[in-house]
Design an enzyme around this catalytic site. Structure first.
Site, PDB file in Angstrom:
ATOM      1  CG  HIS A 242      42.833  28.832  13.475  1.00 57.22           C
ATOM      2  ND1 HIS A 242      42.324  29.780  12.608  1.00 57.22           N
ATOM      3  CD2 HIS A 242      43.513  27.939  12.704  1.00 57.22           C
ATOM      4  CE1 HIS A 242      42.670  29.467  11.362  1.00 57.22           C
ATOM      5  NE2 HIS A 242      43.392  28.370  11.399  1.00 57.22           N
TER       6      HIS A 242
HETATM    7  O1  RIB Z   1      39.603  25.921  11.618  1.00 51.38           O
HETATM    8  C1  RIB Z   1      40.571  25.905  12.630  1.00 51.38           C
HETATM    9  C2  RIB Z   1      40.207  24.920  13.701  1.00 51.38           C
HETATM   10  O2  RIB Z   1      40.133  23.621  13.138  1.00 51.38           O
HETATM   11  C3  RIB Z   1      41.265  24.834  14.817  1.00 51.38           C
HETATM   12  O3  RIB Z   1      40.639  24.520  16.034  1.00 51.38           O
HETATM   13  C4  RIB Z   1      42.142  23.703  14.363  1.00 51.38           C
HETATM   14  O4  RIB Z   1      42.749  23.017  15.475  1.00 51.38           O
HETATM   15  C5  RIB Z   1      41.146  22.797  13.706  1.00 51.38           C
HETATM   16  O5  RIB Z   1      40.578  21.989  14.718  1.00 51.38           O
END
Ligand code: RIB
Ligand code: CA
Length: 313
Positions: A242
């Site tokens: 992500h």
């Molecule tokens: O949903 C994904 C996010 O939540 C990313 O930033 C991961 O590091 C968690 O913090």
């Protein structure tokens, strides 16, 4: 070449770690600071982890500031099962040589942004938006001065990952997200709709590992951990990565397809807390002040990560 001035606010976290290695290795960025927030693991660990990753990348020139240890209103809730108890997967943490910089992350964001030309400093927010919300509360003039806010958060067509209807960063501090979105800042949000298109396949992890630098090794190790955990918990062979997405967009905007929208966040319901209501219809929304990522070029993102991690200089 004008380098983009950037602050990365994050909660390392295995995918934050990959985003940081991308930023640390990208000389096209003028990385002013890394600010840590409580999220995946408590802020003492996210700040330590940012310092560890900075040391591995050889970027002690970049200050790390510690920020909020809890959301604006809610109880802290981590995501350790996806990041490991220490937040760096199965990498054994160590006490880094260089300490955190003095002062709270929110004050550092204010000082860095207000001290530079209007709209010249971008902020990539890779965790709960608590630090940014606190900065905007302490200095309301910040909203007009900030450059683009590239936020990893939210979900629309993909549904949620922490609950059926919410993505973790927004769910963890929905009040902060709602406050930031209401300030008129230029928010570009990379939700699960886009980040689920960026997957750490075995081939991509192996190609990164083959780069052979400490940064590449650390990033590959984080992805291997994610691969094992998401295979066990979610049943996915290739986990989404992500947090590099906002940084990749700042480096190469054409890797992503964006749509104008208005994003609102549910803050009242327990069932749908943190849900991002992303409205594309101007007739309904009245105005479309935000942008929502609908597509991502995964090979392009991994290409940037590989070349950034390969810069041993
Ligand atoms: O949903 C994904 C996010 O939540 C990313 O930033 C991961 O590091 C968690 O913090
Ligand atoms: Ca994160």
């Amino acid at each position: 070449m004008t380098r983009q001035a950037l602050i990365i606010d994050c909660d390392p976290g295995v995918d934050d770690a990959v985003a940081l290695m991308l930023a640390f290795g990208s000389r096209e960025l003028d990385l002013l600071a890394v600010t840590a927030v409580g999220g995946n693991v408590p802020v003492a660990k996210t700040a330590r982890n940012a310092r560890i990753l900075r040391q591995i990348a050889g970027r002690e020139d970049v200050p790390v500031f510690m920020g909020a240890d809890r959301p604006l209103r809610r109880e802290p809730a981590g995501a350790g099962e996806f990041h490991g108890a220490e937040g760096l997967g199965d990498m054994a943490p160590f006490e880094p040589d260089a300490p955190c910089a003095e002062g709270h992350a929110a004050d550092a964001i204010i000082d860095l942004v207000m001290g530079r030309p209007e709209k010249s400093v971008a902020v990539a927010v890779l965790g709960p938006l608590t630090n940014l919300a606190l900065a905007l509360r302490r200095e309301p003039a910040l909203a007009a001065r900030l450059g683009p806010l590239a936020v990893m958060g939210g979900a629309r067509s993909e549904g949620g990952n922490i609950t059926a209807s919410a993505e973790f960063n927004i769910w963890a501090d929905p009040d902060a997200a709602a406050e930031v979105l209401a300030t008129g800042c230029e928010v570009v949000m990379f939700g699960l709709d886009a980040t689920h298109q960026v997957r750490a396949t075995t081939a991509r992890i192996a190609a990164l590992e083959a780069v052979g630098t400490p940064s590449a090794g650390a990033a590959a190790s984080m992805m291997r951990f994610s691969q094992r955990v998401e295979r066990r918990i979610v049943g996915w062979d290739a986990p989404p990565v992500h947090d590099p997405c906002p940084v990749a967009w700042l480096l190469k905007p054409d890797l992503f397809g964006l749509k104008p929208c208005r994003i609102a966040v549910e803050t009242d319901s327990d069932l749908t807390r943190g849900h991002t209501a992303v409205e594309f219809r101007e007739a309904v929304a009245g105005a479309l002040p935000h942008r929502w990522a609908v597509s991502a070029d995964a090979d392009g993102v991994f290409g940037l990560i590989e070349s950034a991690c390969g810069r041993g200089d």
